[in-house]
Design a protein around this motif. Sequence first.
Motif, short mmCIF file in Angstrom:
data_model
loop_
_atom_site.label_atom_id
_atom_site.label_comp_id
_atom_site.label_asym_id
_atom_site.label_seq_id
_atom_site.Cartn_x
_atom_site.Cartn_y
_atom_site.Cartn_z
N TYR A 28 0.82 -1.21 0.00
CA TYR A 28 0.00 0.00 0.00
C TYR A 28 0.86 1.27 0.00
O TYR A 28 0.36 2.35 -0.25
N ASP A 29 2.14 1.13 0.28
CA ASP A 29 2.97 2.30 0.59
C ASP A 29 3.49 3.05 -0.63
O ASP A 29 4.19 4.05 -0.49
N GLY A 30 3.19 2.58 -1.81
CA GLY A 30 3.57 3.30 -3.02
C GLY A 30 4.78 2.73 -3.73
O GLY A 30 5.61 2.02 -3.14
N ILE A 31 4.90 3.05 -5.01
CA ILE A 31 5.97 2.53 -5.86
C ILE A 31 7.32 3.12 -5.46
O ILE A 31 8.33 2.42 -5.44
N GLU A 32 7.34 4.40 -5.13
CA GLU A 32 8.60 5.05 -4.76
C GLU A 32 9.21 4.40 -3.52
O GLU A 32 10.38 3.99 -3.54
N LEU A 33 8.43 4.32 -2.45
CA LEU A 33 8.94 3.73 -1.22
C LEU A 33 9.30 2.26 -1.44
O LEU A 33 10.34 1.78 -0.97
N GLY A 34 8.45 1.55 -2.20
CA GLY A 34 8.73 0.15 -2.50
C GLY A 34 10.02 -0.02 -3.27
O GLY A 34 10.81 -0.94 -3.00
N GLY A 35 10.26 0.86 -4.24
CA GLY A 35 11.50 0.80 -5.02
C GLY A 35 12.72 1.07 -4.17
O GLY A 35 13.78 0.44 -4.35
N GLU A 36 12.60 2.02 -3.25
CA GLU A 36 13.73 2.33 -2.36
C GLU A 36 14.03 1.15 -1.44
O GLU A 36 15.19 0.83 -1.17
N ARG A 37 12.98 0.49 -0.96
CA ARG A 37 13.17 -0.68 -0.09
C ARG A 37 13.90 -1.79 -0.84
O ARG A 37 14.85 -2.39 -0.32
N VAL A 38 13.46 -2.08 -2.07
CA VAL A 38 14.08 -3.16 -2.84
C VAL A 38 15.52 -2.81 -3.20
O VAL A 38 16.41 -3.67 -3.14
N CYS A 39 15.76 -1.56 -3.55
CA CYS A 39 17.11 -1.11 -3.87
C CYS A 39 18.04 -1.33 -2.67
O CYS A 39 19.16 -1.87 -2.83
N VAL A 70 7.61 -1.53 -9.26
CA VAL A 70 8.61 -1.33 -8.20
C VAL A 70 10.01 -1.67 -8.74
O VAL A 70 10.98 -0.96 -8.47
N ALA A 71 10.07 -2.74 -9.53
CA ALA A 71 11.34 -3.15 -10.12
C ALA A 71 11.90 -2.07 -11.05
O ALA A 71 13.10 -1.77 -11.02
N ARG A 72 11.04 -1.48 -11.88
CA ARG A 72 11.50 -0.44 -12.80
C ARG A 72 11.98 0.80 -12.04
O ARG A 72 12.93 1.46 -12.46
N TYR A 73 11.31 1.12 -10.94
CA TYR A 73 11.76 2.26 -10.12
C TYR A 73 13.12 1.95 -9.50
O TYR A 73 14.04 2.77 -9.52
N CYS A 74 13.25 0.74 -8.98
CA CYS A 74 14.50 0.30 -8.37
C CYS A 74 15.65 0.34 -9.37
O CYS A 74 16.77 0.74 -9.03
N VAL A 75 15.36 -0.05 -10.61
CA VAL A 75 16.38 -0.05 -11.66
C VAL A 75 16.96 1.34 -11.87
O VAL A 75 18.18 1.53 -12.01
N GLY A 76 16.11 2.36 -11.87
CA GLY A 76 16.57 3.73 -12.03
C GLY A 76 17.48 4.16 -10.90
O GLY A 76 18.51 4.82 -11.12
N LEU A 77 17.12 3.78 -9.67
CA LEU A 77 17.94 4.13 -8.51
C LEU A 77 19.30 3.44 -8.56
O LEU A 77 20.34 4.05 -8.30
N LEU A 78 19.29 2.15 -8.90
CA LEU A 78 20.53 1.40 -8.96
C LEU A 78 21.47 1.97 -10.02
O LEU A 78 22.67 2.13 -9.79
#
Length: 419
Positions: A28-39, A70-78
Amino acid sequence: MAEALRAKHPEESLHILVAKRNSGSFTYDGIELGGERVCAEIEEEVDKLAKAGQEIKKISIIGYSLGGLVARYCVGLLDNKGFFEKVKPINLHTFATPHLGVRTPLRGWHNNLWNILGARTLSASGRQLFTIDNFRDTGRPLLEILADPESIFIKGLAKFERRTLYANIVNDRSAVYYTTGISKTDPFTELDSIKVNYLKGYEDVLLDPEMPFVPIDDEESISTFYARFLKSNKAIIGRLPFLAAMSFLLPVAILVFLVNSGIQSVRSERRIRLHEKGLAGIQPGTYRVPLLLTEMREAVEDVYENLNSAQSNEYLDTETDEEAAHEAASSEHSQPTKKGSGEGPEKSALHQPELPTLALATYQFRMIQTLNSVGWRKYPVYIHKNRHSHAAIIVRVQKPSFSEGKVVFRHWLDEEFII
């Protein structure tokens, strides 16, 4: 999915990390927060393995449903942190992922009501999936930023050796074909009028991506229609007791769902506030980097002035609309290339019949154009045995009616997943 991977590839050749920080109601916490967690989870795992003497040289990221975003957001951060300079990106694969969001392009008050109410039952994730959020005060929804050609997300996505998606063509109530297949058309809304072509070796489940269907003539269409009409009527009669029971249980179920959604939204907002203050185990400042590689500010008021501005028609039905849609998304269908390739945009299947364009929002056409420009290998999936194809495509639970998902996994592991 992890079990299928492990059965194909032993521990010494493939280390599997199943991300845990977004499990359960944390989605529920959003794609941004989810991406940061996975990263953070990926970086911590790589560091832990390095300390144990195991060097990670390649990485593949697999996402299911919301997890694909979430994966695509994480990819950008990585990529922005230089991770891919040390670890080579190989596979980015998604299963039933709503790349364009979940707003319905159908007309009618009930669909508009779904767009409005649905966005408010899933906290930050709901607002982002229905593209009504204002991401970091940019005046644009997160999903559009995620598909901006000048963003860190597209730059990182393009670095993967192979990008593959699997999209259900029917019975996916969570994410319909146009969004999971990154398409401005949906040829599978009227299955009575087409004959699907299956991929050799994966019959009755995977469609041939080069020519997924052919139209059938009127006489055959009428014959098929009546046969399915009679079959469906028999099925409806057989389900009357179930439907009668549901008429009593459904209002209660909806009430329970809404109450639970409200509770989870409150809890989610509390978790987000803790995360923003750095009290949830991750320092958000580490990942709050500039998202666009160049400064781009456009006038977008006309696009976002009304939540339902693009939802008044099911299809674009005027020549002007068709021309505008074609201009906005000229590279709509990118098909898989031959095995062993996967870099750059793939060629479109020119022999497919012309299809009406869905009445998507203007920014969704731009998203389609950008996402398809990086090149995807697309596989339509036809789940027959269960009407919950969103769960069946990845065999969410082990039961006979989900067995077709194992065919999808077999194709994925044998034909698409490379190490």
